[in-house]
Enzyme design. Sequence first.
Site, PDB file in Angstrom:
ATOM      1  N   ARG A  39       6.661  -8.536 -18.445  1.00 45.46           N
ATOM      2  CA  ARG A  39       6.196  -8.032 -17.148  1.00 45.46           C
ATOM      3  C   ARG A  39       4.700  -8.278 -17.042  1.00 45.46           C
ATOM      4  NH1 ARG A  39       5.366  -6.189 -12.563  1.00 45.46           N
ATOM      5  NH2 ARG A  39       6.225  -4.236 -11.726  1.00 45.46           N
ATOM      6  N   THR A  95      11.184  -0.473 -15.083  1.00 47.50           N
ATOM      7  CA  THR A  95      12.589  -0.227 -14.729  1.00 47.50           C
ATOM      8  C   THR A  95      13.389  -1.531 -14.764  1.00 47.50           C
ATOM      9  OG1 THR A  95      12.043  -0.352 -12.379  1.00 47.50           O
ATOM     10  CG2 THR A  95      12.153   1.848 -13.345  1.00 47.50           C
ATOM     11  N   PHE A  96      12.706  -2.667 -14.614  1.00 46.13           N
ATOM     12  CA  PHE A  96      13.358  -3.986 -14.739  1.00 46.13           C
ATOM     13  C   PHE A  96      13.921  -4.110 -16.164  1.00 46.13           C
ATOM     14  CE2 PHE A  96      13.663  -8.514 -15.348  1.00 46.13           C
ATOM     15  CZ  PHE A  96      13.764  -9.098 -14.102  1.00 46.13           C
ATOM     16  N   GLU A 154       8.013   1.163  -3.769  1.00 52.01           N
ATOM     17  CA  GLU A 154       8.862   1.058  -4.952  1.00 52.01           C
ATOM     18  C   GLU A 154       9.653  -0.245  -4.999  1.00 52.01           C
ATOM     19  OE1 GLU A 154       8.496   2.929  -7.352  1.00 52.01           O
ATOM     20  OE2 GLU A 154       7.634   4.777  -6.550  1.00 52.01           O
ATOM     21  N   GLY A 155       9.814  -0.752  -6.217  1.00 49.40           N
ATOM     22  CA  GLY A 155      10.508  -2.023  -6.414  1.00 49.40           C
ATOM     23  C   GLY A 155      12.020  -1.871  -6.525  1.00 49.40           C
TER      24      GLY A 155
HETATM   25  N1  GDP Z   1      12.032 -12.991 -11.230  1.00 49.78           N
HETATM   26  C1  GDP Z   1      11.468 -11.967 -11.868  1.00 49.78           C
HETATM   27  N2  GDP Z   1      10.916 -10.984 -11.155  1.00 49.78           N
HETATM   28  C2  GDP Z   1      10.370  -9.936 -11.822  1.00 49.78           C
HETATM   29  C3  GDP Z   1      10.344  -9.879 -13.237  1.00 49.78           C
HETATM   30  N3  GDP Z   1       9.716  -8.739 -13.592  1.00 49.78           N
HETATM   31  C4  GDP Z   1       9.387  -8.116 -12.446  1.00 49.78           C
HETATM   32  N4  GDP Z   1       9.773  -8.828 -11.374  1.00 49.78           N
HETATM   33  C5  GDP Z   1       9.621  -8.500  -9.933  1.00 49.78           C
HETATM   34  O1  GDP Z   1       8.820  -7.354  -9.807  1.00 49.78           O
HETATM   35  C6  GDP Z   1       9.597  -6.249  -9.398  1.00 49.78           C
HETATM   36  C7  GDP Z   1       9.205  -5.056 -10.236  1.00 49.78           C
HETATM   37  O2  GDP Z   1       9.580  -3.880  -9.633  1.00 49.78           O
HETATM   38  P1  GDP Z   1      10.711  -2.957 -10.240  1.00 49.78           P
HETATM   39  O3  GDP Z   1      12.004  -3.636 -10.010  1.00 49.78           O
HETATM   40  O4  GDP Z   1      10.524  -1.605  -9.662  1.00 49.78           O
HETATM   41  O5  GDP Z   1      10.441  -2.875 -11.806  1.00 49.78           O
HETATM   42  P2  GDP Z   1       9.167  -2.248 -12.562  1.00 49.78           P
HETATM   43  O6  GDP Z   1       8.017  -2.173 -11.609  1.00 49.78           O
HETATM   44  O7  GDP Z   1       8.936  -3.184 -13.694  1.00 49.78           O
HETATM   45  O8  GDP Z   1       9.560  -0.865 -13.014  1.00 49.78           O
HETATM   46  C8  GDP Z   1      11.056  -6.649  -9.580  1.00 49.78           C
HETATM   47  O9  GDP Z   1      11.942  -6.020  -8.726  1.00 49.78           O
HETATM   48  C9  GDP Z   1      10.974  -8.154  -9.347  1.00 49.78           C
HETATM   49  O10 GDP Z   1      10.970  -8.417  -7.973  1.00 49.78           O
HETATM   50  C10 GDP Z   1      10.930 -10.965 -13.970  1.00 49.78           C
HETATM   51  O11 GDP Z   1      10.969 -10.989 -15.186  1.00 49.78           O
HETATM   52  N5  GDP Z   1      11.478 -11.972 -13.235  1.00 49.78           N
HETATM   53 MG    MG Z   2       8.267  -0.591  -9.951  1.00 49.14          MG
END
Ligand code: GDP
Ligand code: MG
Length: 401
Positions: free
Chosen positions: A261, A361-362, A48-49
């Site tokens: 994304r 979730t971002f 998980e992110g």
């Molecule tokens: N710098 C940056 N990183 C991103 C962006 N979108 C996604 N990420 C990276 O990818 C991860 C996606 O995981 P999460 O936070 O769980 O969000 P989700 O997967 O979109 O629901 C983020 O925590 C970031 O590390 C963005 O627009 N900018």
């Molecule tokens: Mg995620």
Amino acid sequence: MYFISAVLTILLLAGTHNSLEYSCSSESQECPAQPEFKYLFFDVSSQEGFNLRRDVYMRYAIMFAEMRKRNERMNWKLVLPPFYRLPHWRNENAFSEPIQWSKFFDIDSLKSYAPVVEVKDIFKETLPYIDIDRVYVLQNYENAFENGHFAEKWDVVGKCEYLSQSFWGYVTNTFETVCVKFQGKVSKLWELTSLHPYDKSVMIYHAEIPLHDLYGTKSYWDCRKSMKFNPALIEAAMEYTAKYFQCYVFQCDSYMSVHWRRGDYAHSRKNEVPSIKGTAKQIDTAVTKNKLKTRNVFVATDADAAEIRQLQKVLQELGYNAYFYLPRHTDITKFREGGIAIIEQIICSHSAYFIGSHESTFTYRIQEEREILGFNTSSTFNRFCPDKGRCEAPSVWKIIQ
Ligand SMILES: Nc1nc2c(ncn2[C@@H]2O[C@H](COP(=O)(O)OP(=O)(O)O)[C@@H](O)[C@H]2O)c(=O)[nH]1
Ligand SMILES: [Mg+2]
């Protein structure tokens, strides 16, 4: 090693009469002297992110805050799980140290809502070794809807030798690891911790399985508001909006923003994300439809450099100035990959209009921030659609004050 640790723990437990549950009624004249603290650790599946982790934190912080409102379990503290080798932080592997929450958040603000503590503050003397009495490894039931309905329940499966050696790169000394089937709200975990009332430190692993007690309520938003970022990150974002958009207020009308994304979503959700041209076209349509007075577009993204160049080019052809946050090497060492992403989120939070990515979730965290800042809902809950096919409207989560 296991035997020694077991003996030590038994000796320790024999002498800790004051570590039972501590409740203190506000009506009673005298409360007992400060008891010894108990610690609830939690950790989330390694897949998980960052932004889902923030949501999981809120479930636990609300669970603690609600107990405190009733003056119960006042001797428990919630341990903030460090960030360590998150799946999307590709460059982080160069850093072997777990990242504490203070890197990204204002800890005093978190503490104003729930009794939280960092691992480094509990185990100051012993790091990288940490002691945990019992680890509960949560598991889903095979069938969540047995007999046709979802019942809240848990069942201890038994001892399990699962992942008890290391959390966040620390060496964990655990007395016992227990597997537990679980479904229901997070506060039900108090029933589990009551099984061993002398435990002083309990870890919940797969902490993402329990659900929110109070999703979308005032408590939810009180907790969410307390999740202020580290001021250094806010400052970096404000510097950027001042420099590129001459904006010095919370709600800027000199740029719009998008969370584009890509990364794993470009493959795993191919049918839900637009093409690069489709992305630019949707931005153009939104600007026209909403009569936005700006042609500046800030793009937060995890796309690779080639995709970024392509989007920039297509947007330019349509008459837009595309902006990206391009960190210098020194920014990465200072803020780390997590901090850079937060800076991008803050920049999106202040823009005149925002388009997010579906089921990210971002994106959700940006939308919440905009609700807190008082933006009009219609400028916030917008999403990119696939080039073709159905496109459900995004859910709207209005702030409750
Ligand atoms: N710098 C940056 N990183 C991103 C962006 N979108 C996604 N990420 C990276 O990818 C991860 C996606 O995981 P999460 O936070 O769980 O969000 P989700 O997967 O979109 O629901 C983020 O925590 C970031 O590390 C963005 O627009 N900018
Ligand atoms: Mg995620």
